[in-house]
Design an enzyme around this catalytic site. Structure first.
Site, PDB file in Angstrom:
ATOM      1  N   LYS A   1     -10.263  -3.878  12.329  1.00  0.00           N
ATOM      2  CA  LYS A   1      -8.986  -3.456  12.558  1.00  0.00           C
ATOM      3  C   LYS A   1      -9.240  -4.179  13.902  1.00  0.00           C
ATOM      4  CE  LYS A   1      -7.418  -0.235  10.014  1.00  0.00           C
ATOM      5  NZ  LYS A   1      -6.318  -1.085   9.068  1.00  0.00           N
TER       6      LYS A   1
ATOM      7  N   ASP B   1       2.187  -1.777  -4.407  1.00  0.00           N
ATOM      8  CA  ASP B   1       0.971  -0.959  -4.224  1.00  0.00           C
ATOM      9  C   ASP B   1       0.781  -2.309  -5.673  1.00  0.00           C
ATOM     10  OD1 ASP B   1      -0.114   1.421  -3.096  1.00  0.00           O
ATOM     11  OD2 ASP B   1      -1.431   0.694  -4.856  1.00  0.00           O
ATOM     12  N   ILE B   2      -1.061  -2.283  -5.832  1.00  0.00           N
ATOM     13  CA  ILE B   2      -2.020  -2.538  -6.614  1.00  0.00           C
ATOM     14  C   ILE B   2      -1.403  -2.495  -7.792  1.00  0.00           C
ATOM     15  CG2 ILE B   2      -3.995  -1.628  -6.155  1.00  0.00           C
ATOM     16  CD1 ILE B   2      -4.069  -5.378  -6.467  1.00  0.00           C
ATOM     17  N   ARG B   3      -1.467  -0.978  -7.761  1.00  0.00           N
ATOM     18  CA  ARG B   3      -1.543  -0.239  -9.425  1.00  0.00           C
ATOM     19  C   ARG B   3      -0.128   0.672  -9.262  1.00  0.00           C
ATOM     20  NH1 ARG B   3      -3.209   5.737  -7.207  1.00  0.00           N
ATOM     21  NH2 ARG B   3      -3.194   5.083  -5.068  1.00  0.00           N
TER      22      ARG B   3
ATOM     23  N   GLY C   1       0.356  -1.385  -0.265  1.00  0.00           N
ATOM     24  CA  GLY C   1      -0.136  -0.235   0.248  1.00  0.00           C
ATOM     25  C   GLY C   1       0.848   1.627  -0.285  1.00  0.00           C
TER      26      GLY C   1
ATOM     27  N   TYR D   1     -14.910  -1.299   8.813  1.00  0.00           N
ATOM     28  CA  TYR D   1     -14.014  -1.430   9.286  1.00  0.00           C
ATOM     29  C   TYR D   1     -13.422  -1.238  10.525  1.00  0.00           C
ATOM     30  CZ  TYR D   1      -9.284   2.008   9.388  1.00  0.00           C
ATOM     31  OH  TYR D   1      -9.089   2.967   9.159  1.00  0.00           O
TER      32      TYR D   1
ATOM     33  N   GLY E   1      -0.667   4.144  -1.201  1.00  0.00           N
ATOM     34  CA  GLY E   1      -1.741   5.311  -0.011  1.00  0.00           C
ATOM     35  C   GLY E   1      -1.338   6.693   0.709  1.00  0.00           C
ATOM     36  N   GLN E   2      -2.147   7.162   2.047  1.00  0.00           N
ATOM     37  CA  GLN E   2      -1.605   8.348   2.418  1.00  0.00           C
ATOM     38  C   GLN E   2      -0.724   8.179   3.406  1.00  0.00           C
ATOM     39  OE1 GLN E   2      -4.631   9.697   5.530  1.00  0.00           O
ATOM     40  NE2 GLN E   2      -4.298  12.151   5.373  1.00  0.00           N
TER      41      GLN E   2
HETATM   42  C1  VAH Z   1     -10.813   7.156   8.368  1.00  0.00           C
HETATM   43  N1  VAH Z   1      -8.734   8.243   8.012  1.00  0.00           N
HETATM   44  O1  VAH Z   1     -11.242   7.949   8.284  1.00  0.00           O
HETATM   45  C2  VAH Z   1      -8.968   6.747   8.584  1.00  0.00           C
HETATM   46  C3  VAH Z   1      -8.703   6.671   9.928  1.00  0.00           C
HETATM   47  C4  VAH Z   1      -9.278   6.828  12.136  1.00  0.00           C
HETATM   48  C5  VAH Z   1      -9.865   7.138  11.095  1.00  0.00           C
HETATM   49  O2  VAH Z   1      -9.074   4.879  10.366  1.00  0.00           O
HETATM   50  O3  VAH Z   1     -11.715   5.907   7.998  1.00  0.00           O
END
Ligand code: VAH
Length: 324
Positions: free
Chosen positions: A146, A34-36, A8, A142, A11-12
């Site tokens: 996590k 990365d994938i791209r 990744g 998400y 990414g950011q």
């Molecule tokens: C999001 N920037 O907004 C991420 C992060 C705590 C936020 O995990 O999903």
């Protein structure tokens, strides 16, 4: 850490972490994947880059062997808002990618890092001064990935001795790469809009406090944790860290110190507001401070000043008079 494979990397976090690690450990010792592939990108053009789909365990293992890495930093994942729109894809990528990465770390005895998030907490978690060890029942896909990720990393540490470490990142703010699909992205967009149009409509509502951190502090935290002596760590996955907690009004007030004419109103996005409402307001970081000397350097106003200076240059827009 001597030779590092990053997933990744575009990414950011990956875009900035890759460049910082190359400064410290040497360009050819940091293999970015990365994938791209994208054109005109400093990560791809400044050192070793490979295409990698993290759901392909065999390909990841082969790359780790090819470059003889000793560390795997696994960043590839979908963020909260996109994950909520595509929950099955988020589970497959976030968990499928993670278990592949942990397996590669186990098979090759690699040191391992992957980030968790304040998104790993839910409405039942104490919202203020959220403890390091507390209830984690997130209400987003998400967050589920996590929490599951934290448990999986600790399992690989206890069962197989994989030195897996992680932090629960707050919202991360940077000027180098736009974030992709997060709930905290408003705190990045606002700076772009402040410089371009002197106004912004926030998709997160007034009074919604979330933990945040400037990207330089996030990058240094990863490096500091990964370089910490293992015996000093009582926790592994994952450490609460944050640098500040603010709501849209407070970041707008900080911007007004440099752009007095800046105006903000609200166009709340119910989906991302619902996610934000399920997250804590402020974390207790004492475990990270005690176990590996976590110490962020940027507060809100210092971050705002640095963001406006660097974004003015990046966007080729006039620097606000207060910063000249
Ligand atoms: C999001 N920037 O907004 C991420 C992060 C705590 C936020 O995990 O999903």
């Amino acid at each position: 850490m001597k030779k590092i494979l990053i997933t990744g990397c575009l990414g950011q976090i990956g875009s900035e972490l890759t460049m910082r690690l190359r400064e410290i450990y040497g360009t050819n010792n940091v293999i970015a994947t990365d994938i791209r592939r994208v054109e005109d990108n400093e990560v791809i053009e400044s050192g070793p880059f490979e295409l990698l789909d993290v759901t392909d365990h065999k390909a990841m293992l082969e790359l780790a062997k090819k470059y003889e890495v000793d560390t795997l930093i696994h960043l590839a994942a979908l963020l909260s808002a996109v994950a909520e729109q595509k929950p099955k894809l988020a589970w497959d990528l976030n968990m499928g990618g993670l278990v592949n990465a942990l397996e590669v770390a186990r098979e090759l005895n690699l040191k391992f890092f992957t980030p968790s998030s304040i998104g790993s907490f839910g409405p039942g978690t104490p919202a203020k001064n959220t403890p390091q060890d507390t209830l984690q029942r997130p209400t987003t896909m998400y967050g589920v990935t996590k929490v599951a990720g934290e448990l999986l990393c600790d399992y690989y540490f206890e069962k197989f001795g994989v030195d897996a470490r992680g932090v629960r990142f707050p919202g991360l703010i940077s000027y180098k790469t736009l974030p992709g699909g997060g709930t905290t992205d408003y705190a990045v967009e606002i700076y772009y809009e402040a410089l371009k149009n002197k106004k912004y409509s926030s998709f997160i509502d007034k009074g919604t406090h979330m933990d945040m951190m400037y990207m330089p502090d996030a990058i240094e935290a990863i490096i500091k944790l990964m370089e910490a002596d293992l015996p000093k760590l009582k926790h592994h996955n994952a450490f609460n860290i944050t640098a500040m907690s603010f709501d849209p009004e407070e970041i707008a007030d900080s911007i007004k110190k440099y752009i007095p004419e800046f105006k903000m109103d609200y166009n709340v996005d119910p989906a991302r507001q619902k996610i934000a409402d399920s997250w804590p307001d402020s974390l207790d970081c004492s475990a990270a401070e005690e176990e590996w000397d976590f110490s962020p350097k940027y507060n809100l106003d210092r971050m705002t000043k640095d963001m406006l200076i660097n974004l003015s240059e990046k966007l080729e827009l006039p620097l606000p008079n207060t910063l000249k």
